[in-house]
Motif scaffolding. Structure first.
Motif, short mmCIF file in Angstrom:
data_model
loop_
_atom_site.label_atom_id
_atom_site.label_comp_id
_atom_site.label_asym_id
_atom_site.label_seq_id
_atom_site.Cartn_x
_atom_site.Cartn_y
_atom_site.Cartn_z
N ASP A 13 8.56 10.81 -2.61
CA ASP A 13 8.11 10.89 -4.00
C ASP A 13 9.21 11.41 -4.93
N GLU A 23 10.13 3.66 7.08
CA GLU A 23 8.91 4.45 7.28
C GLU A 23 8.33 4.93 5.95
N GLU A 24 9.20 5.31 5.01
CA GLU A 24 8.73 5.76 3.70
C GLU A 24 8.12 4.60 2.91
N ARG A 27 4.74 3.92 4.35
CA ARG A 27 3.78 4.93 3.90
C ARG A 27 3.31 4.63 2.48
N ARG A 28 4.21 4.20 1.60
CA ARG A 28 3.82 3.86 0.23
C ARG A 28 2.87 2.68 0.20
N LEU A 29 3.07 1.73 1.10
CA LEU A 29 2.22 0.55 1.17
C LEU A 29 0.97 0.78 2.00
N ARG A 30 0.89 1.92 2.67
CA ARG A 30 -0.23 2.27 3.54
C ARG A 30 -0.36 1.25 4.68
N ILE A 31 0.79 0.88 5.25
CA ILE A 31 0.84 -0.02 6.40
C ILE A 31 1.65 0.64 7.49
N CYS A 36 5.71 -3.24 8.41
CA CYS A 36 6.74 -3.17 7.36
C CYS A 36 8.00 -3.90 7.81
#
Length: 75
Positions: A13, A23-24, A27-31, A36
């Motif tokens: 963030d 990985e980040e 996480r932002r895409l919630r996948i 990814c």
């Protein structure tokens, strides 16, 4: 807790970031990480190599989500 203390900003963030780790971005895409990487492999999610490291431009997850929304509205 001190009233002037601030909570640490999670790494993904940080508004000064230019690139995200895979990985980040996931996480932002919630996948998941594997999903990814699959999106990167097919070219659906933009990424670049920095040295030997795969990185995702910070605006790429939002651009991918916007394309998905547009495609689903058109269908």
């Amino acid at each position: 807790m001190d009233e002037h203390a601030t909570l640490p900003v999670p790494a993904d963030d940080d508004p000064t970031l230019v690139f995200l780790k895979v990985e980040e971005a996931a996480r932002r895409l919630r996948i998941g990480r594997t999903t990814c990487f699959a999106l990167i492999r097919t070219g659906e999610l933009e990424s670049v190599m920095v040295g030997g490291l795969r990185r995702v431009p910070v605006d790429a997850p939002a651009a991918y989500a916007a394309r998905l929304r547009t495609a689903q509205r058109a269908a």
